[in-house]
Enzyme design. Structure first.
Site, PDB file in Angstrom:
ATOM      1  N   PHE A 188      50.609 -15.669  32.952  1.00  0.00           N
ATOM      2  CA  PHE A 188      50.454 -15.602  34.402  1.00  0.00           C
ATOM      3  C   PHE A 188      49.001 -15.729  34.839  1.00  0.00           C
ATOM      4  O   PHE A 188      48.711 -16.087  35.979  1.00  0.00           O
ATOM      5  CB  PHE A 188      51.061 -14.297  34.940  1.00  0.00           C
ATOM      6  CG  PHE A 188      50.206 -13.067  34.777  1.00  0.00           C
ATOM      7  CD1 PHE A 188      49.413 -12.611  35.814  1.00  0.00           C
ATOM      8  CD2 PHE A 188      50.198 -12.357  33.590  1.00  0.00           C
ATOM      9  CE1 PHE A 188      48.633 -11.467  35.684  1.00  0.00           C
ATOM     10  CE2 PHE A 188      49.428 -11.224  33.438  1.00  0.00           C
ATOM     11  CZ  PHE A 188      48.638 -10.777  34.490  1.00  0.00           C
ATOM     12  N   LYS A 189      48.073 -15.472  33.919  1.00  0.00           N
ATOM     13  CA  LYS A 189      46.662 -15.563  34.269  1.00  0.00           C
ATOM     14  C   LYS A 189      46.269 -16.975  34.729  1.00  0.00           C
ATOM     15  O   LYS A 189      45.278 -17.156  35.437  1.00  0.00           O
ATOM     16  CB  LYS A 189      45.787 -15.165  33.079  1.00  0.00           C
ATOM     17  CG  LYS A 189      46.160 -13.831  32.406  1.00  0.00           C
ATOM     18  CD  LYS A 189      45.852 -12.647  33.268  1.00  0.00           C
ATOM     19  CE  LYS A 189      46.288 -11.345  32.627  1.00  0.00           C
ATOM     20  NZ  LYS A 189      45.447 -10.869  31.547  1.00  0.00           N
TER      21      LYS A 189
END
Length: 466
Positions: free
Chosen positions: A111-112
């Protein structure tokens, strides 16, 4: 829009300076002086927008004083065009009103990427405009490092130094960082844990004299406001896909540093109907102990099957404490100084106010593996250990079965084969095609002692113009 420190003693800054500064000079974190607020009618009008256009609608108020609209739109189009799914953040249904939002379709499978692919472009834009060079110094518990390197490796005005805890990230996570070639990329394996790495980063931002005044540090960790800003968007995306804003949503968020779930809190404050946010943690459960019992106390950090959440000092929690204390920076500073010495609590009415929105759960390795196995046997859908913790916490804490519950799927299961194997499944998650040769690529990293002076000396010696 101006940005102020959570400790109340640093000057207010504009977006460009906040982007490059990271920590405020008083040790606090920057937050917007005020938030944009969208009506239900306006949010409703965003249904069906491509992800990049929705991102523009949600984020542009935060940057409009610094970046022309067309330039920002171009950045967003470029950022999300590299994701492997047309929806960018697709939803997968597990059960009635139960969903996983796949946030691992970016280039580093975590998700980063949503924030760090954008952050690299923002840095390039601002540094080119200013003809300025910076040194990125960041700490990672697994995923931030590879996403930061991927997002910033082409930036001409940047050197990147990423600290990770030696032998405490998965092999895939390590190789994603250490196999990226580039003269401006430096990976440092610290003989300690993530909190040690994060402490070194904070100390270095507080005193940058080791750089000799020739450059400055910039942050890629979630202390950087731009990271939080970009993560707000997918809460709006999930809601709009499932009937929002005409009905409320609940979210379960695997979190260690509190940044991802704080973005959900901000989405609610900006007008998105959210009835519940579940803080999902592993055995390193300081956030759960606070939210369930109003006691903030650091314990010994433990190594788990969900290493990205092996964090005991949750930096972004300070941003929530700032709001809970009526944006009183002096009160937040005093509280955190006391927390460094021993357990602390906040006034009961403040804690009860937080509990109106937040629930929490701590899930151990055994239960994580059980959840991976159960969901696969029920749906033939494979969860990574962090997302599995989110799913289990969602099921344990759910307040209303009529409200859609969305767990944020934070990483691809192929990044954590040991956890999949320990769950008893014979299935082996495969890396996507663009990473198929990951284990054949040459690694480059330096192992250093858990000593801030040694780390700072390495950075001072190896940045481009040293």
């Amino acid at each position: 829009m101006r940005y102020i420190s959570t400790r109340g003693e640093a000057p207010a800054l504009g977006f460009e300076d906040v982007l490059l500064t990271g920590l405020a000079t008083d040790g606090g974190l920057y937050v917007p002086e005020s938030l944009p607020h969208f009506s239900l009618e306006e949010i409703r009008s965003w249904r069906g927008l491509p992800y990049a256009e929705l991102a523009y609608k949600v984020m542009y108020p935060f940057v409009e004083d610094a970046i022309p609209a067309d330039d920002f739109r171009k950045m967003l189009d470029e950022t999300y065009s590299v994701f492997s799914h047309q929806a960018v953040a697709p939803l997968v249904q597990l059960d009635t009103n139960e969903w996983v939002m796949e946030l691992f379709r970016g280039p580093t499978l975590a998700f980063k990427d949503f924030a760090l692919q954008l952050l690299g472009r923002l840095l390039d834009y601002v540094l080119e405009k200013r003809n300025q060079h910076v040194v990125i110094m960041g700490a990672t518990s697994g995923d931030t490092g590879s996403a930061a390197i991927e997002g910033c490796r082409r930036c001409e005005h940047v050197d990147i130094f990423i600290l990770h805890p030696h032998q405490r990230v998965s092999e895939v996570q390590r190789r994603q960082m250490t196999t990226v070639q580039g003269d401006n990329i430096h990976n440092i394996a610290v003989k300690g844990n993530f909190d040690d790495c994060q402490r070194m980063v904070k100390e270095s931002f507080g005193n940058q004299s080791f750089l000799g005044g020739k450059t400055q540090l910039a942050a890629v960790n979630s202390i950087n406001w731009a990271r939080i800003m970009a993560q707000i968007v997918y809460y709006f995306q999930a809601s709009l896909a499932l009937g929002g804003p005409d009905r409320s949503m609940a979210f379960s968020v695997p979190t260690g540093n509190f940044g991802d779930i704080f973005a959900g809190y901000l989405a609610k404050k900006m007008g998105l109907p959210i009835s519940q946010l579940v803080i999902a943690t592993n055995r390193n459960d300081i956030l759960h102990r606070f939210m369930s019992g109003n006691k903030y106390e650091q314990h010994q950090l433990e190594h788990t099957l969900s290493p990205s959440m092996d964090i005991m000092v949750s930096s972004n929690f300070e941003r929530l404490l700032f709001d809970l204390h009526g944006r009183d920076g002096a009160a937040v500073k005093a509280l955190l100084e006391n927390a460094a010495k021993g357990p602390v609590s906040i006034e009961d009415y403040r804690w009860k106010h937080a509990r109106k929105l937040f629930d929490s759960d701590a899930v151990d390795d055994k239960t994580t593996c059980e959840t991976i196995r159960d969901v696969y046997e029920q749906n033939e859908y494979l969860l990574d250990p962090h997302t599995a913790i989110g799913v289990r916490a969602a099921r344990n804490c759910r307040r209303d079965s009529a409200v859609p519950m969305i767990t944020l799927g934070t990483a691809h299961p192929a990044k954590f084969p040991d956890a999949i194997a320990e769950s008893g499944l014979s299935v082996k998650p495969q890396l996507p095609a663009h990473m198929a040769d990951l284990f054949e690529r040459e690694e480059r990293y330096t192992v250093l002692d858990n000593n801030v002076s040694e780390v700072q000396g390495f950075i001072a010696k190896h940045w481009k113009n040293a």
